[in-house]
Write a protein that holds these residues in place. Structure first.
Motif, PDB file in Angstrom:
ATOM      1  N   GLY A   1       0.779  -1.228   0.000  1.00 25.66           N
ATOM      2  CA  GLY A   1       0.000   0.000   0.000  1.00 25.66           C
ATOM      3  C   GLY A   1       0.807   1.272   0.000  1.00 25.66           C
ATOM      4  O   GLY A   1       0.274   2.347  -0.304  1.00 25.66           O
ATOM      5  N   VAL A   2       2.094   1.185   0.328  1.00 32.89           N
ATOM      6  CA  VAL A   2       2.927   2.395   0.351  1.00 32.89           C
ATOM      7  C   VAL A   2       3.098   2.939  -1.062  1.00 32.89           C
ATOM      8  O   VAL A   2       2.991   4.138  -1.301  1.00 32.89           O
ATOM      9  N   PHE A   3       3.360   2.039  -2.003  1.00 37.02           N
ATOM     10  CA  PHE A   3       3.525   2.415  -3.409  1.00 37.02           C
ATOM     11  C   PHE A   3       2.502   1.648  -4.234  1.00 37.02           C
ATOM     12  O   PHE A   3       2.386   0.422  -4.115  1.00 37.02           O
ATOM     13  N   ASN A   4       1.774   2.374  -5.069  1.00 38.32           N
ATOM     14  CA  ASN A   4       0.779   1.763  -5.941  1.00 38.32           C
ATOM     15  C   ASN A   4       0.939   2.336  -7.341  1.00 38.32           C
ATOM     16  O   ASN A   4       1.330   3.497  -7.499  1.00 38.32           O
ATOM     17  N   LEU A   5       0.632   1.535  -8.353  1.00 37.08           N
ATOM     18  CA  LEU A   5       0.732   1.980  -9.738  1.00 37.08           C
ATOM     19  C   LEU A   5      -0.549   1.643 -10.477  1.00 37.08           C
ATOM     20  O   LEU A   5      -1.014   0.495 -10.449  1.00 37.08           O
ATOM     21  N   VAL A   6      -1.129   2.651 -11.120  1.00 38.13           N
ATOM     22  CA  VAL A   6      -2.300   2.470 -11.977  1.00 38.13           C
ATOM     23  C   VAL A   6      -2.017   3.173 -13.297  1.00 38.13           C
ATOM     24  O   VAL A   6      -1.716   4.369 -13.315  1.00 38.13           O
ATOM     25  N   ASN A   7      -2.080   2.434 -14.385  1.00 36.00           N
ATOM     26  CA  ASN A   7      -1.923   3.054 -15.702  1.00 36.00           C
ATOM     27  C   ASN A   7      -3.210   3.763 -16.107  1.00 36.00           C
ATOM     28  O   ASN A   7      -4.314   3.353 -15.720  1.00 36.00           O
ATOM     29  N   GLY A   8      -3.057   4.795 -16.905  1.00 37.33           N
ATOM     30  CA  GLY A   8      -4.232   5.525 -17.376  1.00 37.33           C
ATOM     31  C   GLY A   8      -3.808   6.754 -18.153  1.00 37.33           C
ATOM     32  O   GLY A   8      -2.628   7.110 -18.191  1.00 37.33           O
ATOM     33  N   ASP A   9      -4.774   7.405 -18.768  1.00 40.91           N
ATOM     34  CA  ASP A   9      -4.473   8.645 -19.475  1.00 40.91           C
ATOM     35  C   ASP A   9      -4.833   9.834 -18.599  1.00 40.91           C
ATOM     36  O   ASP A   9      -5.373   9.684 -17.495  1.00 40.91           O
ATOM     37  N   GLY A  10      -4.522  11.024 -19.111  1.00 36.48           N
ATOM     38  CA  GLY A  10      -4.763  12.220 -18.318  1.00 36.48           C
ATOM     39  C   GLY A  10      -6.226  12.475 -18.040  1.00 36.48           C
ATOM     40  O   GLY A  10      -6.609  12.866 -16.932  1.00 36.48           O
ATOM     41  N   ALA A  11      -7.049  12.264 -19.054  1.00 32.55           N
ATOM     42  CA  ALA A  11      -8.479  12.514 -18.900  1.00 32.55           C
ATOM     43  C   ALA A  11      -9.130  11.528 -17.946  1.00 32.55           C
ATOM     44  O   ALA A  11     -10.149  11.844 -17.319  1.00 32.55           O
ATOM     45  N   GLY A  12      -8.561  10.315 -17.828  1.00 30.11           N
ATOM     46  CA  GLY A  12      -9.114   9.289 -16.962  1.00 30.11           C
ATOM     47  C   GLY A  12      -8.484   9.308 -15.587  1.00 30.11           C
ATOM     48  O   GLY A  12      -8.853  10.107 -14.716  1.00 30.11           O
ATOM     49  N   VAL A  13      -7.505   8.439 -15.379  1.00 25.27           N
ATOM     50  CA  VAL A  13      -6.890   8.297 -14.060  1.00 25.27           C
ATOM     51  C   VAL A  13      -6.240   9.598 -13.591  1.00 25.27           C
ATOM     52  O   VAL A  13      -6.300   9.944 -12.408  1.00 25.27           O
ATOM     53  N   GLY A  14      -5.623  10.352 -14.510  1.00 25.34           N
ATOM     54  CA  GLY A  14      -5.009  11.609 -14.115  1.00 25.34           C
ATOM     55  C   GLY A  14      -6.014  12.568 -13.491  1.00 25.34           C
ATOM     56  O   GLY A  14      -5.758  13.150 -12.427  1.00 25.34           O
ATOM     57  N   SER A  15      -7.156  12.743 -14.129  1.00 24.02           N
ATOM     58  CA  SER A  15      -8.196  13.629 -13.592  1.00 24.02           C
ATOM     59  C   SER A  15      -8.801  13.073 -12.308  1.00 24.02           C
ATOM     60  O   SER A  15      -9.113  13.825 -11.377  1.00 24.02           O
ATOM     61  N   GLN A  16      -8.958  11.747 -12.262  1.00 23.34           N
ATOM     62  CA  GLN A  16      -9.527  11.123 -11.059  1.00 23.34           C
ATOM     63  C   GLN A  16      -8.638  11.342  -9.848  1.00 23.34           C
ATOM     64  O   GLN A  16      -9.116  11.655  -8.752  1.00 23.34           O
ATOM     65  N   LEU A  17      -7.344  11.193 -10.025  1.00 15.33           N
ATOM     66  CA  LEU A  17      -6.416  11.416  -8.922  1.00 15.33           C
ATOM     67  C   LEU A  17      -6.380  12.886  -8.515  1.00 15.33           C
ATOM     68  O   LEU A  17      -6.327  13.216  -7.329  1.00 15.33           O
ATOM     69  N   SER A  18      -6.408  13.783  -9.496  1.00 17.36           N
ATOM     70  CA  SER A  18      -6.312  15.214  -9.205  1.00 17.36           C
ATOM     71  C   SER A  18      -7.490  15.707  -8.372  1.00 17.36           C
ATOM     72  O   SER A  18      -7.338  16.619  -7.550  1.00 17.36           O
ATOM     73  N   ALA A  19      -8.642  15.120  -8.583  1.00 16.50           N
ATOM     74  CA  ALA A  19      -9.852  15.560  -7.874  1.00 16.50           C
ATOM     75  C   ALA A  19     -10.184  14.684  -6.669  1.00 16.50           C
ATOM     76  O   ALA A  19     -11.118  14.999  -5.926  1.00 16.50           O
ATOM     77  N   HIS A  20      -9.453  13.621  -6.439  1.00 10.94           N
ATOM     78  CA  HIS A  20      -9.831  12.635  -5.416  1.00 10.94           C
ATOM     79  C   HIS A  20      -9.755  13.247  -4.016  1.00 10.94           C
ATOM     80  O   HIS A  20      -8.730  13.813  -3.625  1.00 10.94           O
ATOM     81  N   PRO A  21     -10.804  13.124  -3.221  1.00 13.10           N
ATOM     82  CA  PRO A  21     -10.806  13.744  -1.890  1.00 13.10           C
ATOM     83  C   PRO A  21      -9.813  13.126  -0.919  1.00 13.10           C
ATOM     84  O   PRO A  21      -9.451  13.756   0.086  1.00 13.10           O
ATOM     85  N   ASP A  22      -9.370  11.893  -1.164  1.00 12.25           N
ATOM     86  CA  ASP A  22      -8.417  11.250  -0.266  1.00 12.25           C
ATOM     87  C   ASP A  22      -6.973  11.378  -0.723  1.00 12.25           C
ATOM     88  O   ASP A  22      -6.066  10.759  -0.140  1.00 12.25           O
ATOM     89  N   VAL A  23      -6.725  12.167  -1.759  1.00 12.25           N
ATOM     90  CA  VAL A  23      -5.364  12.498  -2.187  1.00 12.25           C
ATOM     91  C   VAL A  23      -5.005  13.857  -1.603  1.00 12.25           C
ATOM     92  O   VAL A  23      -5.745  14.830  -1.764  1.00 12.25           O
ATOM     93  N   ASP A  24      -3.871  13.930  -0.915  1.00 15.77           N
ATOM     94  CA  ASP A  24      -3.464  15.166  -0.245  1.00 15.77           C
ATOM     95  C   ASP A  24      -2.569  16.049  -1.105  1.00 15.77           C
ATOM     96  O   ASP A  24      -2.448  17.247  -0.850  1.00 15.77           O
ATOM     97  N   MET A  25      -1.922  15.461  -2.102  1.00 15.79           N
ATOM     98  CA  MET A  25      -0.986  16.227  -2.921  1.00 15.79           C
ATOM     99  C   MET A  25      -0.885  15.602  -4.303  1.00 15.79           C
ATOM    100  O   MET A  25      -0.932  14.370  -4.440  1.00 15.79           O
ATOM    101  N   VAL A  26      -0.751  16.445  -5.319  1.00 16.68           N
ATOM    102  CA  VAL A  26      -0.460  15.999  -6.674  1.00 16.68           C
ATOM    103  C   VAL A  26       0.890  16.574  -7.086  1.00 16.68           C
ATOM    104  O   VAL A  26       1.114  17.784  -6.976  1.00 16.68           O
ATOM    105  N   SER A  27       1.781  15.703  -7.526  1.00 14.33           N
ATOM    106  CA  SER A  27       3.044  16.143  -8.120  1.00 14.33           C
ATOM    107  C   SER A  27       3.017  15.733  -9.588  1.00 14.33           C
ATOM    108  O   SER A  27       2.941  14.545  -9.905  1.00 14.33           O
ATOM    109  N   PHE A  28       3.100  16.717 -10.455  1.00 18.40           N
ATOM    110  CA  PHE A  28       2.908  16.481 -11.895  1.00 18.40           C
ATOM    111  C   PHE A  28       4.065  17.053 -12.683  1.00 18.40           C
ATOM    112  O   PHE A  28       4.521  18.170 -12.435  1.00 18.40           O
TER     113      PHE A  28
END
Length: 475
Positions: free
Chosen positions: A195-222
């Motif tokens: 759980g410390v490191f996780n990898l999910v493939n995806g494009d910007g419109a999909g997983v990228g946008s989901q991570l950027s808006a996710h309420p349980d993500v505290d920081m985005v480094s892009f």
């Protein structure tokens, strides 16, 4: 053909929630070389949940335990470096020898830099005799990385996040995902907790946008385009999460009258490196008028002497661009540049003898003015624009007249000029007289080149919150 559809979530490889195949194309041949799956919301949620569950435990581990795991990671990375070089060369077209030395080497170099900075880094600092300042991990981090320098950017994000006690979800570029998949294998082999490191493939419109808006993500480094960085910032705004951005560039390389005779050749070679696909490439060459004609001739000679061959070929040469989309974009901007300035080397189409693959000609356009499209847009290809200048003031004004501010370059044998101009250039980095930067130097830009810093101590600080605690000591 390689099949890499699984994601790495909570310490195991898992199948996608919903199959969504995405082809990986070998840019030297235009043939499909692998297949991955693009993640859906369920995959993103599972990865974030795993990172959230692992955070409390990982954030409380000792500095010594984290350092030991990172040291193990470096050992594995070094041992399996040839696998990584082959993956990068295949997925994004870096010539194999360049992939070994520079692409893979960048990852190990930065990992060494972080380990060095981590040794002396203090997470608890005395502010007064009775007050303590604590530097604590920001939390769950979404790490979104590009295709042009895969290991450079993955290591610059994953390693400091790990070192500071953060947990994470990595979304590499879907264009060049094979190296990230291999890196996840390294992480598993090193023994990082589930759980410390996780990898999910995806494009910007999909997983990228989901991570950027996710309420349980505290920081985005892009790291990526300025356009995408703006979109991520807007998506992250609703949850007020921290956003660290390393974006585009349009570096000026100022060749003063007393510059070393080889400065032009070195600058052009640097521009064409990695097929021009570097945000810090010196793509605008500003040349004092007394040396302008000679500089144009030398730059053209350098372009014409630059070999272009498939990534798998041995020796020093330039490989292809990464994709059809990138090829089309670069061709379009070369065409615009030809109408705006004076073409002196390269131009449209593939080099002779290369009928397939996303190969382009190293191109030099002279008599450019800074209001031209070719001087203002980031081409992200091997295209050099040459601009004359009269005075130091004019050179500084031209260099700063850009929405970007990542890396500028100065070539002069006069120390006073070099230091004076460096202070006035509005960029996060200024390279002078061909000197590289030291291990752990901060990488990042001003203006639309971003707002974060990566590497060494500065990179560790990006992933930390600051907490003040009064009454720490009993008086």
């Amino acid at each position: 053909m390689l099949e890499k559809r699984d994601f790495y979530i909570n310490g195991v490889w898992v199948s996608p929630a919903t199959a969504h195949d995405c082809a990986v194309i070998d840019p030297s041949t235009e043939d499909q070389c692998a297949v991955i799956s693009l993640g859906a919301q369920a995959d993103t949620d599972a990865a974030v949940a795993a990172a959230r569950a692992a955070f409390d435990g990982w954030s409380q581990t000792s500095k010594a335990d984290r350092a030991a795991l990172l040291t193990k990671l470096l050992e594995i990375y070094t041992t399996r470096g040839e696998e990584m070089a082959q993956a990068i060369s295949l997925e994004m077209g870096a010539p194999i020898e360049m992939a070994r030395a520079q692409q893979v080497g960048a990852g190990s170099w930065h990992l060494q830099g972080f380990l060095k900075a981590f040794e002396s880094f203090e997470f608890e600092r005395d502010y007064t005799a009775s007050e303590k300042t604590l530097l604590e991990p920001v939390g769950v981090c979404a790490l979104i990385t590009p295709w042009n320098w895969p290991m450079n950017q993955i290591v610059l994000k994953v390693v400091p996040a790990l070192a500071t006690g953060c947990t994470m979800v990595l979304k590499p570029s879907e264009v060049a995902p094979l190296s990230a998949h291999l890196f996840a294998e390294f992480m598993h082999e090193a023994g990082f907790p589930a759980g410390v490191f996780n990898l999910v493939n995806g494009d910007g419109a999909g997983v990228g946008s989901q991570l950027s808006a996710h309420p349980d993500v505290d920081m985005v480094s892009f790291t990526g385009s300025t356009r995408a960085g703006i979109a991520i910032s807007k998506a992250a705004a609703d949850t007020l999460k921290r956003v660290s951005l390393e974006l585009g560039g349009k570096g000026a390389n100022i060749i003063f009258e007393d510059a070393h005779p080889d400065a032009v050749k070195a600058g052009a070679t640097r521009c064409f490196g990695n097929t021009g696909q570097s945000c810090n490439a010196p793509t605008r060459m500003l040349v004092h008028k007394s040396r302008y004609d000679d500089a144009v001739a030398m730059a053209a000679e350098t372009a014409n002497a630059t070999a272009v061959r498939p990534a798998s070929d041995a020796g020093r040469h330039m490989g292809p661009l990464v994709s059809q989309a990138q090829y089309d974009k670069v061709q379009a901007l070369i065409e615009v540049g030809i109408t705006e300035g004076r073409l002196v080397a390269g131009g449209l189409g593939r080099p002779d003898g290369l009928e397939r693959g996303f190969f382009v000609k190293p191109t030099v356009i002279a008599d450019v003015t800074n209001d031209m499209t070719i001087a203002r847009e980031e081409v992200f290809g091997p295209v050099l624009s040459i601009i004359p200048f009269d005075t130091e003031e004019e050179a500084i004004a031209i260099a700063n007249d850009t929405p970007y501010g990542l890396t500028n370059y100065i070539q002069t044998q006069d120390d006073a000029t070099r230091r004076r101009v460096a202070r006035r250039l509005r960029s996060g980095m200024v390279a002078t007289n061909g000197q590289g930067f030291a291990l752990g130097s901060p990488f990042g830009g001003y203006k639309q080149s971003g707002n974060g810093r990566e590497g060494g101590t500065f990179g560790l600080e990006e992933f930390l919150e600051v907490k003040a605690v009064s009454g720490w000591a009993i008086e």
